[in-house]
Design a protein around this motif. Structure first.
Motif, short mmCIF file in Angstrom:
data_model
loop_
_atom_site.label_atom_id
_atom_site.label_comp_id
_atom_site.label_asym_id
_atom_site.label_seq_id
_atom_site.Cartn_x
_atom_site.Cartn_y
_atom_site.Cartn_z
N VAL A 196 -3.79 -15.13 4.29
CA VAL A 196 -3.55 -15.82 3.01
C VAL A 196 -2.94 -14.81 2.04
O VAL A 196 -3.61 -13.89 1.56
N SER A 197 -1.67 -14.97 1.74
CA SER A 197 -0.92 -13.94 1.02
C SER A 197 -1.31 -13.79 -0.44
O SER A 197 -1.14 -12.72 -1.03
N ASP A 198 -1.84 -14.85 -1.05
CA ASP A 198 -2.18 -14.77 -2.47
C ASP A 198 -3.69 -14.60 -2.68
O ASP A 198 -4.22 -14.96 -3.73
N ALA A 199 -4.38 -14.05 -1.70
CA ALA A 199 -5.82 -13.80 -1.81
C ALA A 199 -6.13 -12.35 -1.45
O ALA A 199 -5.39 -11.71 -0.69
N VAL A 200 -7.23 -11.84 -1.99
CA VAL A 200 -7.73 -10.52 -1.66
C VAL A 200 -8.90 -10.67 -0.70
O VAL A 200 -9.77 -11.52 -0.91
N THR A 201 -8.91 -9.86 0.35
CA THR A 201 -10.03 -9.86 1.28
C THR A 201 -10.84 -8.59 1.06
O THR A 201 -10.31 -7.48 1.19
N ILE A 202 -12.11 -8.75 0.70
CA ILE A 202 -13.00 -7.61 0.48
C ILE A 202 -13.95 -7.50 1.65
O ILE A 202 -14.71 -8.43 1.94
N LEU A 203 -13.90 -6.38 2.34
CA LEU A 203 -14.86 -6.10 3.40
C LEU A 203 -16.06 -5.40 2.76
O LEU A 203 -15.94 -4.29 2.26
N HIS A 204 -17.21 -6.09 2.78
CA HIS A 204 -18.43 -5.48 2.26
C HIS A 204 -19.04 -4.65 3.38
O HIS A 204 -19.91 -5.11 4.12
N GLY A 205 -18.54 -3.44 3.50
CA GLY A 205 -18.95 -2.58 4.59
C GLY A 205 -18.38 -1.18 4.43
O GLY A 205 -17.77 -0.85 3.40
N PRO A 206 -18.51 -0.34 5.45
CA PRO A 206 -18.05 1.05 5.37
C PRO A 206 -16.53 1.15 5.27
O PRO A 206 -15.79 0.30 5.76
N ARG A 207 -16.08 2.22 4.66
CA ARG A 207 -14.65 2.49 4.54
C ARG A 207 -14.00 2.63 5.91
O ARG A 207 -12.85 2.23 6.11
N SER A 208 -14.73 3.23 6.86
CA SER A 208 -14.17 3.45 8.19
C SER A 208 -13.84 2.13 8.88
O SER A 208 -12.82 2.02 9.57
N CYS A 209 -14.69 1.11 8.70
CA CYS A 209 -14.42 -0.19 9.31
C CYS A 209 -13.14 -0.80 8.73
O CYS A 209 -12.29 -1.32 9.47
N ALA A 210 -13.00 -0.72 7.40
CA ALA A 210 -11.80 -1.26 6.77
C ALA A 210 -10.56 -0.51 7.24
O ALA A 210 -9.50 -1.10 7.47
N HIS A 211 -10.70 0.81 7.41
CA HIS A 211 -9.55 1.61 7.86
C HIS A 211 -9.12 1.19 9.27
O HIS A 211 -7.92 1.03 9.53
N ILE A 212 -10.10 1.03 10.16
CA ILE A 212 -9.77 0.67 11.55
C ILE A 212 -9.11 -0.71 11.59
O ILE A 212 -8.09 -0.91 12.26
N MET A 213 -9.68 -1.68 10.86
CA MET A 213 -9.11 -3.03 10.87
C MET A 213 -7.71 -3.05 10.28
O MET A 213 -6.80 -3.70 10.80
N SER A 214 -7.52 -2.33 9.18
CA SER A 214 -6.20 -2.27 8.55
C SER A 214 -5.19 -1.58 9.44
O SER A 214 -4.05 -2.03 9.58
N ALA A 215 -5.63 -0.48 10.10
CA ALA A 215 -4.71 0.27 10.96
C ALA A 215 -4.27 -0.55 12.16
O ALA A 215 -3.08 -0.59 12.50
N LEU A 216 -5.22 -1.24 12.81
CA LEU A 216 -4.88 -2.05 13.98
C LEU A 216 -3.95 -3.20 13.59
O LEU A 216 -2.99 -3.53 14.31
#
Length: 531
Positions: free
Chosen positions: A137-157
């Motif tokens: 969804v291009s006009d929405a923000v997704t907030i991962l309520h979790g560790p920075r490392s998890c967000a990094h891995i998901m974003s990188a993949l």
């Protein structure tokens, strides 16, 4: 620490969990650590060792009987403060005028919070699936309520996949934000960091939010819904949805992906009526096609007929197009995998629209059937027939050219995960390649066994096919080519992987060119002969 046992007991009573053991403070810990050994090894008869034995016994008991697992009652910041001040919590923690576990914003239950009963090893988590779904969804923000490392891995993949597809701007991978939970949240909770991150993004002008919980927030019992309810009371104009995926507590990536679809469909406007010459697509994935225009296949399929794409749900869309998904006169699922089927059922039940049987066409046979269907549905039979004939002539011309390098070759297909390989068998037949065996993996759940569909082709099928079986067949049958949807064999044979190509005929032709080129190179590269 003074009254530390009392504090722990008050906390355990409040969240409804038992105290399994009471491990005493002891100088034996320092002595054991200096020896590089555990308390149980060095001082097996000590009080501390006996308490650790209780913990081990409890864990083993849970392993045998999952019903002993208990669901905790999450506490909000005020209740945590009461415990820290030495007060006991009375009544139901978190009780208010909203049904327990229900989001005021959407008045719907999130994913059920429960102790996992999964006995299989999960190779992914529900949080990742939910995040990937929401990022579409291009006009929405997704907030991962979790560790920075998890967000990094998901974003990188996600970013790697996008680069491979040929995208350079407007990447979905940059739409993810994290509350950057660390080990301090196990003591103080992470609701405060979630609230601050949401408020900061609101100040930046963001209007639409998806909040996805991780295993960390799930285990410590953070109540993301309470946070969202409080902020939504102050900002009723902001769109919120909470997806309590809780890592792999609720399931794997597919579970989270479907849960994100469920949350998005809350935005659908039931009063919207369909418009002629418009369609929707559901659950398109990152398909085979790469390069300058990686999404062109689906667009070209419809635009050639003068049909407008309304909503590409779960691929690249906006909340506005999801809201108006009922504008589409016809809706097509891109794939036939389990998640796509579940999402199709959700679309039918929540949006009140019908999803067409079958998927977007891949290969000439499906391409011809698709154009006939579209011609009848939209009253454009002449246009659809003309477009189809042009495509068919292009396909047959290219196949005829490629067949000079492929005719008479023999192939083995290893099909461990792919439910539909009709397009592949059709292509191989058109290229004059004989399929001498199909080895199927243990994960298939066939409505109709493929042997009954392709029985007239005389192809032998083998179930529960392993890499050992494949290597044995390569030695015995000596194929010219191995096609696999899992790992490639290490034996000396031409081999390539396959996934479902882009829709229409262009993706299939591109794969055909790959096979023809493969037939033109030596089985063993020259440098390896002298290695």
């Amino acid at each position: 620490m003074e009254n530390e046992y009392d504090i722990v007991e008050r906390f355990a009573d409040a969240v409804g969990l038992p105290i399994v053991a009471r491990i005493p403070r002891s100088e034996l810990f320092a002595r054991a650590e200096s020896e590089g050994r555990t308390i149980a090894e060095l001082f097996p008869g000590s009080d501390a060792a006996k308490e650790f034995e209780k913990v081990a016994t409890h864990v083993l008991s849970i392993k045998k009987n999952r019903s002993e697992l208990r669901e905790s009652r999450p506490l909000n910041d005020e209740q945590m403060g009461m415990i820290a001040k030495g007060e006991r919590i009375t009544g139901e923690p978190g009780a208010d005028d909203t049904e327990k576990g229900t989001c005021r914003v959407c008045m719907r239950k999130p994913l059920v919070r429960k102790a996992t009963t999964e006995n299989r090893i999960l190779s992914s988590c529900a949080t990742a699936g939910a995040v990937y779904g929401c990022l579409s969804v291009s006009d929405a923000v997704t907030i991962l309520h979790g560790p920075r490392s998890c967000a990094h891995i998901m974003s990188a993949l996600k970013g790697i996949a996008e680069v491979k597809r040929g995208y350079g701007t407007d990447l979905q991978s940059v739409r993810i934000h994290s509350t950057e939970m660390d080990d301090t949240v196990s003591v103080f909770g992470g609701a405060g960091t979630l609230e601050q991150r949401i408020r900061d993004l609101i100040l930046e002008g963001r209007k639409n939010f998806f909040i996805v919980t991780s295993c960390v927030s799930g285990i410590i019992g953070d109540n993301a819904i309470d946070v969202v309810n409080a902020i939504s009371n102050e900002h009723p104009e902001i769109y919120f949805r909470v997806i309590e995926a809780d890592g792999n507590i609720t399931g794997d990536m597919g579970t989270g992906y479907v849960a994100s679809a469920d949350a998005m469909l809350d935005a659908v406007d039931g009063s919207v009526s369909p418009e002629d010459m418009t369609v929707n697509t559901i659950a398109e994935r990152y398909l085979f096609r790469r390069g300058r225009d990686p999404d062109g296949g689906t667009r070209a399929l419809f635009s050639a007929l003068g049909i407008r794409m309304n909503c590409r749900f779960m691929y690249e869309t906006t909340l506005e197009s999801i809201k108006n998904i009922r504008l589409g006169k016809m809706t097509f699922a891109a794939g036939d995998d389990a998640e796509s089927k579940r999402i199709s059922r959700l679309v039918e039940s929540k949006a009140g629209i019908s999803v067409e049987k079958g998927t977007l066409p891949v290969g000439l046979k499906g391409y011809k059937a698709f154009h006939k269907k579209m011609g009848e549905a939209f009253g454009i039979g002449d246009v659809a027939e003309e477009v189809c004939l042009r495509g068919e002539r292009r396909y047959l011309s290219e196949i005829g050219r490629l067949r000079k390098r492929t005719e008479g070759k023999r192939a083995i297909i290893e099909d461990r995960f792919t439910a539909d390989i009709d397009w592949l068998l059709e292509l191989l037949s058109d290229l004059g390649i004989e399929v001498i065996k199909i080895g199927m993996g243990p994960r298939h759940e066939w409505k109709e066994h493929p042997e009954s569909r392709y029985g007239e082709m005389g192809i032998p099928f083998a179930e529960n096919y392993s890499i050992g079986d494949l290597n044995s067949d390569i030695r015995e049958l000596e194929p010219d080519l191995v096609l696999t949807d899992s790992g490639l064999t290490s034996l000396d044979v031409r081999a390539t992987g396959y996934i479902r190509p882009d829709v229409g005929i262009e993706g299939v032709l591109e794969f055909g060119r790959r096979l023809a080129n493969l037939m033109s190179v030596p089985v063993i590269e020259g440098w390896r002969r002298y290695a």
